[in-house]
Design an enzyme around this catalytic site. Structure first.
Site, PDB file in Angstrom:
ATOM      1  N   GLU A 265       0.792  -1.232   0.000  1.00 42.93           N
ATOM      2  CA  GLU A 265       0.000   0.000   0.000  1.00 42.93           C
ATOM      3  C   GLU A 265       0.830   1.291   0.000  1.00 42.93           C
ATOM      4  O   GLU A 265       0.639   2.167   0.853  1.00 42.93           O
ATOM      5  CB  GLU A 265      -0.966   0.013   1.182  1.00 42.93           C
TER       6      GLU A 265
ATOM      7  N   GLU B 235      -5.673  -8.433   0.519  1.00 43.61           N
ATOM      8  CA  GLU B 235      -6.359  -8.091   1.769  1.00 43.61           C
ATOM      9  C   GLU B 235      -7.823  -7.801   1.477  1.00 43.61           C
ATOM     10  O   GLU B 235      -8.146  -7.140   0.493  1.00 43.61           O
ATOM     11  CB  GLU B 235      -5.766  -6.841   2.442  1.00 43.61           C
TER      12      GLU B 235
END
Length: 483
Positions: free
Chosen positions: A148, A362
């Site tokens: 991320e 995720e």
């Protein structure tokens, strides 16, 4: 062989995903291929603690938490810890996916040269990655460079809410920084670091070790607030600034065209040499997906400096349309469960980048913890089961439509330290009792996921809840760390 003067193996492996190949079984996921990987995700900083044990040096998050500074060389105790962890996972039939950088980096690099604002970090990161490949690559077959970056770079250099807390003082409460330039500089140096690490892996290790390498991006699905041309264009802009900012350079070798148009010279130049290393610098892409939002045009911001990422895209975001929320609220409040967005996000990546190999790295549901609730109520997470179950249905649909998705991982196995939200945000399928020796209790979602993986019948949430309640009424036994 160090990150600057510091390497500490307690932060060498920033995150693990434990994945297990699941056989075809009769269940809603029966259309998933037999080799499809399911698993759960974790992160070293969010799980391990022990910030100063066994010679571990401090990360920028340790510093952010007001802990004194410390540094050290490569630590054999740390190497042994991760070797033991990797070996035990493999012994249990689980394949580790290892992320080299999951938000935190050595604080020493910030002190020495400003970390991501200095291109020197790319060489240091490549040396660090090489050490990991050399020590663990004989058993680790899936590597990701970063988790991320399109989250931790903006919140570190635009809003200053994460380390190193840099931003424009006129926008946020920071002592130093420039929200209009530094996120793009830091992001550019991160892309350079990614490219260098992938290059090292492919030149020195991949042929012999037979592994794969990629990157994980946080994705948000954006819907236009209205069907006006202005909102449709705003939706495309924010997709570019959030989802394509890092993916376009890695796949295509250049930043999105709309970013060039709106940022001008504030967007760093990708040189021909860097473009050569960046383009195609992945074997797979990991997509973290949780939420969707409505996008609406904010052209009035065009001449209102200072700039930041959302002002630069001339877009504002909202959770509601005509007073109706786009999905179910999570905690943190900025996250909303919108399962259908997973299909749309996968199809967006499939179309834009010619159907790359993907993992849903995720997905999950966070709720706000309440210490005053009875234990059984804390374990009754039907909202998490429903969110994950529906997301899997939309994911399976995208695969039937031709998307090359190879795996899905739930965030997270355990309730853990959720960055600035600390222990108040609960994403785990296991409840941790922080008042009683970190005892672990499986939630309803843990039983549901187990049944799902075992291919048991497609029961509704209510049926799982009935079985769960009967099983645990008056018999809430913890799972100890030794179990």
């Amino acid at each position: 062989m160090a990150l600057g003067k510091t390497i500490y193996v307690a932060a060498l492996i920033s995150s693990f995903v434990y994945a297990v190949a699941v056989n075809n079984a009769e269940f809603t996921r029966k259309a998933f291929p037999s080799e499809f990987l399911f698993g759960v995700a974790s992160s070293a900083y969010q799980y391990e603690g022990a910030y100063a044990e066994d010679g571990k040096g401090l990360s920028n998050w340790d510093w952010f938490s007001h802990i004194s500074e410390g540094t050290g060389e490569i630590n054999e105790k740390g190497v042994r810890y991760y070797n033991d962890l990797i070996n035990e996972l493999l012994n249990k039939g689980m394949q580790p996916f290892v992320t080299l950088c999951h938000y935190d980096i050595p604080q020493a690099l910030e002190d020495q040269y400003g970390s991501w604002l200095n291109q020197r970090i790319a060489d240091d990161f490549a040396r660090y990655a090489e050490a990991c490949f050399e020590m663990f690559g004989d058993r680790v077959k899936y590597w990701t460079t970063f988790n991320e970056p399109n989250v931790f770079i903006p919140v570190g250099y635009e809003t200053g809410s994460y380390p190193p807390q840099r931003c424009s003082a006129s926008l946020w409460n920071c002592s130093a920084g420039n929200s209009s330039t530094e996120p793009y500089i830091a992001g550019h140096n991160l892309l350079r670091a990614h490219a260098y690490a992938v290059d090292v892996y492919r030149r020195k290790f991949q042929a012999d070790q037979g592994g794969f390498i990629g990157i994980v991006i946080s994705t948000l699905w954006f819907e236009p607030l209205t069907n006006s041309s202005e909102d449709l264009e705003a939706k495309d802009r924010i997709h570019a600034f959030h989802n394509a900012w890092y993916l376009d350079p890695i796949v295509l070798g250049e930043y999105p065209t709309i970013m060039h148009k709106f940022l001008g010279t504030r967007l760093p130049t990708i040189t021909e040499d860097l473009r050569h290393k960046l383009r195609g610098s992945f074997d797979f892409i990991g997509l973290n997906y949780y939420s969707a939002l409505y996008a609406t045009s904010a052209s009035y911001l065009e001449n209102s400096p200072p700039r930041n990422i959302y002002r630069d895209s001339l877009t504002t975001l909202t959770e509601e349309r005509d007073g109706i929320p786009i999905g179910n609220q999570m905690y943190p409040p900025s996250m909303i469960c919108v399962p259908y967005g997973i299909e749309k996000m996968v199809n967006y990546v499939k179309t834009r980048y010619s159907n790359p190999l993907l993992f849903l790295s995720e997905n999950g549901f966070g709720n706000k913890g309440n210490d005053n609730l009875p234990l059984l109520q804390k374990l009754n997470d039907t909202f998490r089961v429903e969110c994950i179950q529906n997301a899997l249905k939309y994911l399976e649909k995208s695969i039937r439509q031709g998307a090359d998705v190879r795996g899905y991982f739930v965030w997270s196995l355990l309730d853990n330290f959720e960055w600035v939200f600390g222990y108040t945000s609960k994403f785990g399928m296991y409840h941790i009792d922080f008042t009683d020796g970190l005892q672990r209790y499986p939630k309803l979602s843990a039983y549901w996921y187990r049944n799902f993986l075992q291919g048991k019948s497609e029961s509704h949430t209510e049926e799982f809840l009935t079985d769960f309640t009967k099983k645990h009424a008056g018999n809430l036994n913890p799972i100890t760390a030794e179990a």
